[in-house]
Every structure is written in structure tokens, then in C-alpha cells.
Design a protein around this motif. Structure first.
Motif, short mmCIF file in Angstrom:
data_model
loop_
_atom_site.label_atom_id
_atom_site.label_comp_id
_atom_site.label_asym_id
_atom_site.label_seq_id
_atom_site.Cartn_x
_atom_site.Cartn_y
_atom_site.Cartn_z
N UNK A 123 0.82 -1.21 0.00
CA UNK A 123 0.00 0.00 0.00
C UNK A 123 0.86 1.26 0.00
N UNK A 124 2.02 1.17 0.62
CA UNK A 124 2.94 2.31 0.63
C UNK A 124 3.43 2.61 -0.77
N UNK A 170 -6.31 8.54 -12.11
CA UNK A 170 -7.59 9.21 -11.90
C UNK A 170 -7.69 9.99 -10.61
N UNK A 171 -6.86 9.62 -9.63
CA UNK A 171 -7.00 10.22 -8.30
C UNK A 171 -5.64 10.53 -7.68
N UNK A 172 -5.62 11.57 -6.89
CA UNK A 172 -4.56 11.80 -5.93
C UNK A 172 -5.09 11.25 -4.62
N UNK A 173 -4.59 10.09 -4.18
CA UNK A 173 -5.26 9.40 -3.08
C UNK A 173 -4.28 8.91 -2.02
N UNK A 174 -4.86 8.50 -0.89
CA UNK A 174 -4.07 7.94 0.20
C UNK A 174 -4.91 6.90 0.93
N UNK A 175 -4.25 5.87 1.44
CA UNK A 175 -4.89 4.84 2.27
C UNK A 175 -4.60 5.14 3.75
N UNK A 176 -5.57 4.84 4.59
CA UNK A 176 -5.34 4.80 6.03
C UNK A 176 -5.66 3.38 6.49
N UNK A 177 -4.68 2.72 7.08
CA UNK A 177 -4.87 1.34 7.51
C UNK A 177 -5.59 1.33 8.86
N UNK A 178 -6.76 0.68 8.89
CA UNK A 178 -7.57 0.61 10.10
C UNK A 178 -7.23 -0.63 10.93
N UNK A 179 -7.07 -1.76 10.26
CA UNK A 179 -6.74 -3.02 10.94
C UNK A 179 -5.91 -3.88 10.00
N UNK A 180 -5.07 -4.72 10.57
CA UNK A 180 -4.33 -5.68 9.77
C UNK A 180 -4.20 -6.96 10.58
N UNK A 181 -4.62 -8.08 9.99
CA UNK A 181 -4.59 -9.37 10.67
C UNK A 181 -3.86 -10.38 9.80
N UNK A 191 -9.04 -1.07 5.31
CA UNK A 191 -8.52 0.26 5.03
C UNK A 191 -9.61 1.28 4.74
N UNK A 192 -9.23 2.54 4.90
CA UNK A 192 -10.04 3.68 4.44
C UNK A 192 -9.24 4.38 3.36
N UNK A 193 -9.97 4.89 2.37
CA UNK A 193 -9.32 5.51 1.19
C UNK A 193 -9.95 6.87 0.96
N UNK A 194 -9.13 7.88 0.75
CA UNK A 194 -9.60 9.22 0.42
C UNK A 194 -8.81 9.74 -0.77
N UNK A 206 -12.00 14.45 -15.06
CA UNK A 206 -11.69 14.96 -13.74
C UNK A 206 -12.75 15.93 -13.26
N UNK A 207 -13.20 15.77 -12.02
CA UNK A 207 -14.22 16.64 -11.44
C UNK A 207 -13.67 17.50 -10.31
N UNK A 208 -12.48 17.13 -9.81
CA UNK A 208 -11.93 17.86 -8.67
C UNK A 208 -12.61 17.52 -7.35
N UNK A 209 -13.54 16.58 -7.39
CA UNK A 209 -14.28 16.23 -6.16
C UNK A 209 -13.40 15.43 -5.21
N UNK A 210 -13.65 15.64 -3.94
CA UNK A 210 -13.01 14.83 -2.91
C UNK A 210 -13.93 13.66 -2.60
N UNK A 211 -13.39 12.46 -2.64
CA UNK A 211 -14.19 11.26 -2.47
C UNK A 211 -13.55 10.35 -1.43
N UNK A 212 -14.34 9.39 -0.95
CA UNK A 212 -13.83 8.48 0.08
C UNK A 212 -14.58 7.16 -0.01
#
Length: 251
Positions: A123-124, A170-181, A191-194, A206-212
Motif C-alpha cells: 500500500x505504501x 484518476x486520483x490523488x489518493x491515500x490509504x489509512x490502515x484501520x486493521x491488519x490481521x 482500510x479507508x481511502x480518500x 476529472x471533477x476535482x471532487x473529494x471522495x472516500x
């Protein structure tokens, strides 16, 4: 079972790090000991503090048996040792051994979960590297990807890179890891993605919208430590709705 006697060396100092106890014994009655350990697991349910137990038999000396038991801390191991069920089962186990077992108390100073680290690195790389060439060291060439949003599974590292480049383009994005097992040869990441919609994505300009969105990925690892298979679950319909490609669903 572990933690079956009080530590007498090294003082009563507290330790916040993970604690392990290694129990070394000799026996030709391993099946009976195994049944005893099953009894202990059942009888201490809801009370024991041990989190992981492994029993190994020496390949070159089948009478040599080692049990390794993990606890959150030394203090939790001592709580475990005071359970009456632990004391009783331990005494029965000693009777099945050739002499008194020996104990080694270990404060864990390094815990390298290698498959978990590779999943983290995947993911990194996906979010921070200029290109995906680093995936070569993480993902097997014949990688098999399962994504319910695709009509056909993706097979092969090159195809995976192209799929990931669609998202990266398509996106400038980042993951946030919530749990890993981790379990066996599999690592599950929740994970959460924004992201910001900065380029064409599946024909949507491109719409410039922020999505999650949120999702879960399960990776299976091969014998060489590389990812050989992956399963993805995520809210793609919700994402398309945020982009304006679908009408919101009314309940």
C-alpha cells in the motif's frame, strides 16, 4: 499452557513488552500431553491470559519437545500461572515427562511479521512511489487478483500494475490502515481511502471532487514471501455515486 511457575531470577520488575515462555522437556507420551493441553484450553476459556501457543517436536530426537507460549506481558503470564487449572494440568504434564521441564523467560525485543510488512509496503508503494517498479519485489509474476468490480480476474503482475495505474491516473489518493490481521499465509487489511478526482477515471473526466470509501484486501503469500493472490472488497458503487456517475440510491 505456559506461565506455570513463578520467575525466580531477574527480579520482579514489570515489563510492558510481549512476553514469551519456552518450556523444554523430554517425553515419549506426546499424544497424552496433547490431550492435557486440550483440556487446559477448554477449562481456562475466558480466564487464561495466554494469546498464542506452539508445540514443536525435534526432528532429530522425537522425545525432545518444546512449547512456546506468548502473553501480552510478564504480569499477564504470572496471572495465568495462578489459575488452579494451570497448576493442576502442569502437574499432570510433569508426570508424563522424563524429568522436570526447563523454563526460559523471554521478553520479546523483535517481532518481525514478514508477510504483514510486505502487505504494508504494498500500500505504501501504491500511494507514494513515482512508478510501480518496486512491486517486483513484493508481488509474484503470476499474481492472481480477484476484484468483483472487474468482469474477469486480473492475472499477472504487469496487468496488476496497469490496473493500479488507472486509479493512480484518476486520483490523488491515500490509504489509512484501520486493521491488519495475519493468519498462516494470508494477511487481511481493512482500510479507508480518500482521494481527489484529478484525472480521467473509467471515462469520467476529472471533477476535482473529494471522495472516500472503505474496503478490505486479503493477500495470500507464496513460499518465497511474495504476494501471489489477492481479494478486494470495497464500495465502488458509492465511489461512482460520489463522482456523479450514478444516482444516489434511496432506501
Amino acid at each position: 499452557m505456559g506461565g506455570v511457575r513463578t520467575r525466580t531470577q531477574g527480579g520482579p520488575e514489570a515489563s510492558a513488552m510481549t512476553f514469551m515462555q519456552l518450556i523444554d522437556c523430554r517425553t515419549n507420551r506426546l499424544e497424552e500431553i496433547d490431550r492435557l493441553l486440550d483440556q487446559w484450553v477448554e477449562q481456562t476459556r475466558g480466564k487464561r491470559t495466554a494469546t498464542h501457543a506452539v508445540v514443536g517436536k525435534d526432528r532429530s530426537d522425537t522425545s525432545h519437545v518444546v512449547e512456546i507460549v506468548e502473553f501480552p506481558s510478564y504480569e499477564e503470564a504470572m496471572r495465568n500461572s495462578k489459575l488452579p487449572e494451570t497448576d493442576r494440568i502442569f502437574r499432570e504434564m510433569v508426570a508424563l515427562c522424563d524429568g522436570m521441564p526447563t523454563f526460559t523467560d523471554l521478553d520479546v525485543v523483535r517481532d518481525a511479521r514478514l508477510n504483514t510488512d510486505t502487505a504494508r509496503r504494498f500500500f505504501e508503494v501504491l500511494t507514494t512511489e513515482d512508478d510501480l517498479s518496486a512491486m517486483t519485489g513484493l508481488v509474484e509474476e503470476h499474481y492472481h487478483d480477484h476484484d468483483p468490480a472487474n468482469e474477469q480476474d486480473i492475472v499477472g503482475l504487469d496487468h496488476l500494475r496497469r490496473e493500479m495505474d488507472v486509479w493512480r491516473g484518476g486520483f490523488d489518493f491515500a490509504f489509512r490502515i484501520e486493521d491488519r490481521l495475519a493468519e498462516g499465509d494470508r494477511v487481511c487489511t481493512r482500510w479507508s481511502w480518500e482521494g481527489t478526482h484529478t484525472g480521467d477515471f473509467l471515462g469520467i473526466p476529472a471533477t476535482g471532487k473529494k471522495v472516500a470509501m472503505t474496503g478490505t484486501t486479503v493477500f495470500r503469500f507464496g513460499g518465497n514471501g511474495k504476494i501471489v493472490e489477492g481479494w478486494w472488497q470495497y464500495d465502488r458503487l458509492g465511489l461512482m455515486t460520489q463522482l456523479g456517475a450514478l444516482e444516489p440510491t434511496e432506501l
